[in-house]
Motif scaffolding. Sequence first.
Motif, short mmCIF file in Angstrom:
data_model
loop_
_atom_site.label_atom_id
_atom_site.label_comp_id
_atom_site.label_asym_id
_atom_site.label_seq_id
_atom_site.Cartn_x
_atom_site.Cartn_y
_atom_site.Cartn_z
N GLU A 291 -36.68 5.67 57.85
CA GLU A 291 -36.91 7.08 58.16
C GLU A 291 -35.63 7.74 58.64
OE1 GLU A 291 -39.48 9.91 61.11
OE2 GLU A 291 -40.35 8.07 60.32
N THR B 38 -45.10 7.76 61.71
CA THR B 38 -43.69 7.77 61.32
C THR B 38 -43.01 6.52 61.83
OG1 THR B 38 -43.06 8.95 63.33
CG2 THR B 38 -43.68 10.29 61.43
N GLY B 39 -41.76 6.31 61.35
CA GLY B 39 -41.02 5.11 61.74
C GLY B 39 -40.73 5.06 63.22
#
Length: 327
Positions: A88, A114-115
């Motif tokens: 990401e 998300t990462g």
Amino acid sequence: MGEGRRDRTGAIGAWLFGAAGPVEPRTIAGALGLAEEAPGLQRLREAEPLQLDRVERLHAAAQRAFERRTGEAVCRALEAAVRAGIREASAGPAGRPPGAGTGAGTGAGTAAGTGTGRLRAEADGAAQRLAADAALAGGRGLNTGLAFGIVLSPVVLVLALFAGRFLPPLFHGAIGCPEELVLMDSLVCFAGGAMGAVFSVIIRLRDAYQLIRPAPGGSEPADVPADPVQLARMMRQEGWYRVVVGWFLASSLFLLINGGILTVLTPPAAPEDMCGPVPLSAAGHQALIKAWFFWGGIGFLAGLNERWAYGLVRRGGEPRPADPPAA
């Protein structure tokens, strides 16, 4: 056959003493096959410096975990989270160039999918699993130490009986019936001290989990527990040490009470026909049983409550008041 036996021995040793971790734990970059100066890792470090530093500490602590499977699982989860965070950070958020810092505080508000959000979630999970692993190490070490003390107690009792029976003839002496009765009472008190010490540790196990918490102002961060293998070793020593303390406290009280130094507690009188030519009467049996329960209870209380035992020992060491002058 020999390899299987060695494997079983190694598994038992790992269960009791913990898995042997590497001398030098691998870094998160080395586990991912990256250099420390890899561009993707550097961008993630700029975007999430605090979270990545925390992950690196937890990754190093996981390689010292007490249970090998726990350490391996935590390492795999952290490595996967860092790999996702690198992807990401390399792609960059929408409308921002790759490598643009999001700041340490921005990671807290990132979506869990998300990462960077996964990085924080996996770090929280790793901290909890490592804390549980340290608690397991402490409990298992304490149980092992107590078991060793329990097994050692009858061995010491048998050796004491053997010494009382066979050592006096070597010095051209003999142990009579009254002396045998005193020896048996002392061994009953001794065994009660070991039982009291074990019971004292068991009822205080709820406080043992505080040992995994780092001391205030210590060098370890709050979410990284103490070295579990070292904690297990310390608790093993604490387990059998408590049994030994119970022995000595019980033996000290026996000497003080039976020697007439400590007059707060009065031992029951020995049966009058204990050493006579006729068999022991029913009243003699009751007196003998009462003495055994008395000394066993004294030993149990000495091992159970050290403060009570220390108080009695101090009172026994005080000078006795002088007798009033005769009229």
